[in-house]
Design an enzyme around this catalytic site. Structure first.
Site, PDB file in Angstrom:
ATOM      1  N   ASP A 181       4.898   3.987   8.016  1.00 29.51           N
ATOM      2  CA  ASP A 181       4.079   3.469   9.112  1.00 29.51           C
ATOM      3  C   ASP A 181       5.019   3.185  10.295  1.00 29.51           C
ATOM      4  OD1 ASP A 181       2.392   3.311   6.881  1.00 29.51           O
ATOM      5  OD2 ASP A 181       1.916   1.211   7.163  1.00 29.51           O
ATOM      6  N   ASP A 214       0.816  -1.210   0.000  1.00 29.26           N
ATOM      7  CA  ASP A 214       0.000   0.000   0.000  1.00 29.26           C
ATOM      8  C   ASP A 214       0.855   1.268   0.000  1.00 29.26           C
ATOM      9  OD1 ASP A 214       0.726  -0.859   2.581  1.00 29.26           O
ATOM     10  OD2 ASP A 214      -0.874   0.272   3.536  1.00 29.26           O
TER      11      ASP A 214
END
Lengths: 310, 310
Positions: free
Chosen positions: B213, B66
């Site tokens: 992240d 992603d």
């Protein structure tokens, strides 16, 4: 059982805001097949309200990005959605290396198995079969190894004519399978009852041929002969025939000629070059040759209907 | 020269019809930087009316799909659009193998060079510098090797106070550069003119930190201290703190604590889990701790303004 084709994207090369690269969802004999998977296909599948869990077989025509760059993301999403069933991936030799390299480097752990069927031969071969249908490759002529795919329902059994059958108490339930397969029934006095008096013709099996990307090649005609629906790329109009040949693509006129020669039921065009803003020009070129030609509409299912060849 | 951030996508994991995975376009000091490149980024760039030819530097935080599955398609499109200029790709070790394997198998011939800067160390390092600005890595704590990026304009020269300068004919044009660098001017009679009387304070250099992240980690505070804009992931709310730790993510509360402790100008949250339909819950959790917190709006540029730290 009916069949339908949902075109998810029919753009060539560069995705735009208005259109997606090649991907199609085929529903046939109760199964769901994904054909090609350009970038953004998983979002188009969501728009089409397709059930990801029903997709067990993915057919990739060739390893150009606009036909396969959506595959890593789709498979990663399968994993995130908790898939456990095996996934069958059909495509050119190299597809396994590409996907497995990506999954190794992105640390995509899969709780389901991917079963690859890598293709490399230049003649049509049967690559899938179940009780109801078969899939064959359609060797194409592109810049890179490329196959179309022919999806064909198997001939169905004859349908019992119960009104006629009930006249003969000698015919028992255990004989029905023989009748469905076309056998005559022999009465005790050796008087043969013709199968055609005891059964009706079977519902026809339907067929769909997907051909993208390819130069104009008549070698596909015997394979796609009389299919009910043909999708054939037409990246260019015929005034750009030279460019079509150079880049390994077909013109609308040529796609129509193939549809006519193969005596197919219906032709859907696609893979249009971004240079054309009004796609009706493709119909104007194809329909004088093959009137039953259509443009795809993204996400609108096309019913595949039995076509009684001339 | 102003700076702005256009968030192209801020979804986590599975792309949906409404939102795209992580990708951002940063305009700073006249340059255009692409940060992360989830599937569909090239279409979002088109929606943002970004000029593909202006993107020369791409920064990938980590190799989860992603954040990088849009890269092969974007680079293939660069090629189709006739790019000749080199492209600089910054990202974790492995990014070269992934992209070059894909390009080899898809026979993507590139007429331009890709210059990879593969990252593997666990401390902040300067990876880019030009006349006006620098980029540093921000080591993060995810399930896989991951870096955020700090974009910082260099300190600018002092601005000349021409009204004062014109009072002294001894000051010549060739002296201006010294004045801009903060030096005093010594008159012939050895009387020093203080720099602060001849120049104004410089326009401040602005800074942007991208953190996605990662688990909550205070180790980033010294690196992101007093940045004008901080983007920090907040995949979950704090009631799912355990899941955040387990999956390598941060809660909105924690992102706000980091913004407060680092005394940043503004906080933008992102990378929200699909489980949240109303994203305002993230603001409700973060703002009591750090009031200047915002949600991103896809394709709406955020002006990065100089923030005078408390």
């Amino acid at each position: 059982m009916g069949a339908s084709l949902t075109v998810l994207g029919f753009n060539s090369a560069i995705p735009t805001v208005r259109s997606y690269p090649t991907a199609q969802l085929l529903e046939m004999s109760g199964r769901t097949f994904l054909i090609d998977c350009g970038e953004g296909t998983q979002v188009q599948l969501r728009r089409a309200k397709a059930k990801f869990s029903k997709i067990n077989h993915i057919f990739i025509s060739h390893l150009h990005g606009d036909h396969c760059f959506g595959l890593p993301g789709l498979i990663a999403s399968f994993r995130l959605l908790g898939r456990e069933k095996p996934l069958y991936v059909y495509g050119p030799k190299g597809i396994r290396e590409m996907l497995e390299t990506i999954f190794r480097l992105t640390e995509t752990r899969k709780e389901f198995e991917i079963i690859y069927k890598e293709l490399s031969i230049e003649v049509s071969e049967k690559i899938y079969e179940d009780k109801n249908m078969e899939v064959f490759t359609i060797p194409l002529d592109h810049r890179i190894y490329c196959n179309g795919y022919l999806f064909r329902e198997k001939p169905k059994p004859r349908r019992l004519n119960m009104v006629e059958i009930s006249k003969y108490p000698e015919i028992e339930i255990c004989d029905y399978e023989h009748l469905k397969r076309g056998k005559d029934f022999v009465l005790k006095d050796d008087y043969p009852l013709k199968n055609s008096t005891l059964t009706f013709d079977p519902s026809p099996g339907i067929s769909y041929a997907f051909c993208s990307d390819t130069r104009f090649t008549t070698s596909i005609i015997p394979i796609i002969k009389q299919v009910d629906l043909l999708y054939h790329e037409s990246t260019f109009l015929h005034d750009l025939k030279e460019m079509a040949d150079f880049t390994g693509h077909t013109t609308a006129k040529e796609a129509a000629i193939l549809a006519k020669e193969a005596n197919v039921g219906k032709l859907v065009l696609g893979h249009f070059s971004n240079r054309y803003s009004d796609l009706n020009v493709f119909l104007e070129e194809a329909r004088p040759i093959f009137p039953n030609t259509y443009l795809p509409r993204a996400l609108e299912p096309i019913l595949i209907e039995f076509h009684r060849p001339d």
